[in-house]
Scaffold this motif. Structure first.
Motif, PDB file in Angstrom:
ATOM      1  N   ASN A 387      36.723  38.578  43.280  1.00  0.00           N
ATOM      2  CA  ASN A 387      38.128  38.588  42.892  1.00  0.00           C
ATOM      3  C   ASN A 387      38.843  37.253  43.069  1.00  0.00           C
ATOM      4  O   ASN A 387      40.045  37.163  42.809  1.00  0.00           O
ATOM      5  CB  ASN A 387      38.879  39.672  43.684  1.00  0.00           C
ATOM      6  CG  ASN A 387      38.417  41.070  43.317  1.00  0.00           C
ATOM      7  OD1 ASN A 387      37.982  41.305  42.188  1.00  0.00           O
ATOM      8  ND2 ASN A 387      38.492  41.995  44.260  1.00  0.00           N
ATOM      9  N   VAL A 388      38.120  36.214  43.501  1.00  0.00           N
ATOM     10  CA  VAL A 388      38.775  34.905  43.616  1.00  0.00           C
ATOM     11  C   VAL A 388      38.992  34.277  42.245  1.00  0.00           C
ATOM     12  O   VAL A 388      39.740  33.301  42.116  1.00  0.00           O
ATOM     13  CB  VAL A 388      37.950  33.947  44.503  1.00  0.00           C
ATOM     14  CG1 VAL A 388      37.833  34.479  45.912  1.00  0.00           C
ATOM     15  CG2 VAL A 388      36.574  33.672  43.909  1.00  0.00           C
ATOM     16  N   VAL A 389      38.332  34.798  41.212  1.00  0.00           N
ATOM     17  CA  VAL A 389      38.557  34.335  39.844  1.00  0.00           C
ATOM     18  C   VAL A 389      39.124  35.479  39.017  1.00  0.00           C
ATOM     19  O   VAL A 389      38.964  36.652  39.352  1.00  0.00           O
ATOM     20  CB  VAL A 389      37.263  33.790  39.194  1.00  0.00           C
ATOM     21  CG1 VAL A 389      36.838  32.500  39.842  1.00  0.00           C
ATOM     22  CG2 VAL A 389      36.142  34.811  39.278  1.00  0.00           C
ATOM     23  N   THR A 390      39.765  35.138  37.903  1.00  0.00           N
ATOM     24  CA  THR A 390      40.483  36.120  37.095  1.00  0.00           C
ATOM     25  C   THR A 390      39.589  36.687  36.008  1.00  0.00           C
ATOM     26  O   THR A 390      38.968  35.932  35.259  1.00  0.00           O
ATOM     27  CB  THR A 390      41.712  35.466  36.424  1.00  0.00           C
ATOM     28  OG1 THR A 390      42.519  34.875  37.433  1.00  0.00           O
ATOM     29  CG2 THR A 390      42.520  36.499  35.650  1.00  0.00           C
ATOM     30  N   GLY A 391      39.557  38.011  35.916  1.00  0.00           N
ATOM     31  CA  GLY A 391      38.871  38.649  34.795  1.00  0.00           C
ATOM     32  C   GLY A 391      37.375  38.765  34.990  1.00  0.00           C
ATOM     33  O   GLY A 391      36.727  37.912  35.614  1.00  0.00           O
ATOM     34  N   ALA A 392      36.812  39.826  34.406  1.00  0.00           N
ATOM     35  CA  ALA A 392      35.379  40.085  34.558  1.00  0.00           C
ATOM     36  C   ALA A 392      34.537  39.005  33.899  1.00  0.00           C
ATOM     37  O   ALA A 392      33.429  38.701  34.367  1.00  0.00           O
ATOM     38  CB  ALA A 392      35.046  41.458  33.957  1.00  0.00           C
ATOM     39  N   ALA A 393      35.015  38.400  32.815  1.00  0.00           N
ATOM     40  CA  ALA A 393      34.236  37.368  32.122  1.00  0.00           C
ATOM     41  C   ALA A 393      34.052  36.135  32.999  1.00  0.00           C
ATOM     42  O   ALA A 393      32.950  35.581  33.101  1.00  0.00           O
ATOM     43  CB  ALA A 393      34.926  36.995  30.813  1.00  0.00           C
TER      44      ALA A 393
END
Length: 607
Positions: A387-393
């Motif tokens: 979750n430290v980055v945005t979005g599943a991609a």
């Protein structure tokens, strides 16, 4: 007579203690002195305990204590409640430093007395976050066993009590007080608290007090570098002009902190960073000075185990500098290097990986299931690290980046090695990332579909505007305003809007028709999404410019002041797009084209 009857009959004293109204019950207490130390509530609280607990009935406390001492009942000052807490325990809980000073004056030994749960006034003050009371109690609590327990040899600064004191102080964020405790009682950092944790381990659980755990934007980092932090006084003499300048600068920043809360927050953050660094260094120094290998292994090892989970790489670096052998500590069955891969802590990974000798040896380690480092990198990251980055991609992209990074240094024979379940690292990656791949595909499709609709609308408007020029055409078919600079602004803006929106549509169509293979999420899909989002933003900006130019051409003869409001009005949707979508765009660009998350962590202390 029941307990409830006592409550009713003693109600005036109860109220007087709550309202700091000693005079209303002075005569009653004079006639019956036993009421002064009587347990008058359901929980056996005395009038003194009630008044101390309010933390405002200071006059009642002072006069009641004076009366109790005057009648020769000094030994009954510390009558306990049902839970075994005396008035000093209550003072520590609520932060009533006035009452604490008064009580300690009459019986200093009570500072070392614990309640039935083993909590001394010191511990309770730290537990409940009462800094002023804690600092006072530290000055009056000697390093001695409780009265009557001298044979036991324990004190508020040793054993579990000492461990609790330092860990609770750190948890309360009193880092300066923690340093004072360690300076006065160094061995407190060697003790375990009631949760079997040490002070260094608790620090490892607080990444936000280290620079790596604080996320600041450009301006935040700029202010951070400028804000001065008070340093400890040394023996070095400083030029008088420099001292005057430093005082002036400190006063300026102090005033600014009150005027701008954001600056105060950054200042407090910088202070915490400095104190956390001092704490870690001081604890590590005490551990080494202890001279016991087992103690050092236990304390530093448990701390790095926690730090690798929370990503507190500064603490790990200091532990390794203090005791280099700790790098081989077993972290839940893995060496530190492999544990960093498992927990997806790139800062810890970078720190250890630059020690090439250690990473080579650690890379050959396998666990009980014959999983090597690449198998570990192939498993799904913990949710809090995804979750430290945005979005599943982008999460899928980050996972692929980790897999590719570990694949670089691992031995070639390990890349196709099978574990006990007959799975190669690539097979493990595919299996463990099935759901994330599906989520990433859906996220990409939803984003591309939404943006395609907007881009297609801009294409339609820009194409129509090219053949419906403002002001109309002359008899020869040429635009009426063709020689006007504003008209040329309209033409150029409309052309850019059309070309960029068409480019955006094509990029998003490329995403919608992609095969969505695992490898596509590493570079191909993020690249298309980045180009599409940038083109869409450019088309939106130029469309607003073309619209403003059109209105300016049509209305300038009648409404001469139209230009300024138009600029403001057209900037609103552009600003909204920037606020809502630009963070994602910046993250896309940094993740795909920016500096890799795997880079040298330290270049001067670790070799």
């Amino acid at each position: 007579m029941s307990k409830y009857d006592y409550v009713i009959s003693d109600l005036p004293i109860y109220k007087a203690a709550l309202l700091d109204d000693y005079e209303s019950v002075s005569e009653m207490l004079g006639k019956n002195p036993q009421l002064m130390t009587k347990q008058i509530t359901y929980w056996w609280e005395t009038p003194l305990i009630i008044a101390v607990g309010t933390n405002r009935s200071h006059g009642f406390v002072e006069k009641l204590v004076e009366r109790i001492v005057a009648v020769g009942a000094k030994d009954e000052l510390f009558v306990t409640s049902y839970g075994g807490n005396n008035p000093l325990h209550y003072a520590a809980k609520v932060g009533n430093i006035t009452a604490a000073k008064l009580l300690v004056k009459h019986n200093p030994d009570m500072t070392r007395v614990a309640n039935p749960y083993g909590n001394t006034p010191l511990k309770l003050a730290a537990w409940h976050g009462n800094k002023e009371t804690l600092e006072y109690l530290l000055t009056v609590t000697p390093d001695l066993p409780p009265p009557g327990q001298e044979a036991a040899g324990s004190s508020p600064y040793t054993g579990v009590a000492g461990g609790d004191l330092i860990t609770l102080t750190i948890m309360a964020e009193f880092y300066d007080v923690a340093l004072k405790i360690i300076d006065s009682h160094p061995n407190v950092v060697l003790e375990n608290d009631r949760n079997k944790q040490t002070a260094l381990q608790v620090l490892a659980m607080k990444p936000e007090i280290f620079p790596s755990g604080s996320r600041l934007g450009f301006w935040g980092r700029f202010l951070y570098s400028l804000i001065p932090v008070e340093q400890s006084q040394g023996a070095t003499k400083v030029n008088i002009f420099l001292r005057i300048f430093n005082k002036f600068a400190a006063g300026f920043w102090s005033a600014l902190k009150y005027l701008a809360p954001a600056i105060k927050n950054i200042h407090d953050m910088k202070v915490n960073h400095r104190l956390s660094s001092l704490l870690v260094k001081r604890i590590c120094k005490v551990v080494i000075e202890n001279g016991n290998h087992d103690t050092a292994w236990r304390i530093l090892g448990s701390a790095i185990t926690t730090a690798v989970t929370y990503g507190t790489h500064e603490l790990i670096e200091e532990c390794i500098l203090t005791y280099p052998g700790i790098i081989w500590y077993d972290v839940d069955g893995f060496y530190l290097f492999l544990a960093a891969i498992k927990e997806r802590q790139e800062r810890v990974y970078n720190l250890v990986h630059q020690m090439s000798r250690h990473s080579v040896f650690a890379a050959t380690q396998v666990d009980n299931e014959d999983n090597n480092a690449l198998h570990i990198a192939a498993t799904l990251a913990p949710s809090h690290r995804l979750n430290v980055v945005t979005g599943a991609a982008l999460q899928m992209q980050r996972e692929l980046q980790w897999f590719k990074e570990v694949e670089k240094f691992i031995e070639p024979s390990y890349k196709e090695a099978k574990n006990k379940h007959g799975k190669t690292p690539r097979m493990v990656f595919t299996k463990s990332h099935e759901q994330l791949l599906e989520k990433g595909q859906q996220w990409m499709k939803d984003t591309a579909s939404s943006c395609t609709v907007v881009a297609a609308l801009i294409v339609t408007m820009a194409f129509a505007a090219a053949f419906t020029v403002p002001g109309g055409n002359q008899d020869d078919g040429k635009p009426l305003f063709q020689n006007d600079a504003t008209f040329m602004l309209f033409v150029v803006s409309d052309a850019i809007a059309l070309f960029s929106s068409v480019t955006s549509v094509l990029m998003f169509l490329g995403i919608l028709t992609s095969r969505y293979a695992e490898g596509d999420f590493l570079y191909a899909l993020p690249k298309r999404l980045t180009i599409g989002a940038l083109s869409l933003f450019l088309s939106l900006v130029t469309t607003m410019i073309a619209f403003s130019a059109t209105l300016a051409l049509v209305l300038r003869d009648k409404v001469t002041w139209i230009a300024a409001p138009l600029v403001i009005a057209t900037s609103i949707p552009v600003c909204l797009f920037g606020l809502l979508q630009f963070p994602l765009l910046v993250e896309l660009v940094n993740s795909t084209y920016g500096r890799s998350i795997f880079h040298q962590q330290s270049d001067h202390r670790i070799h």
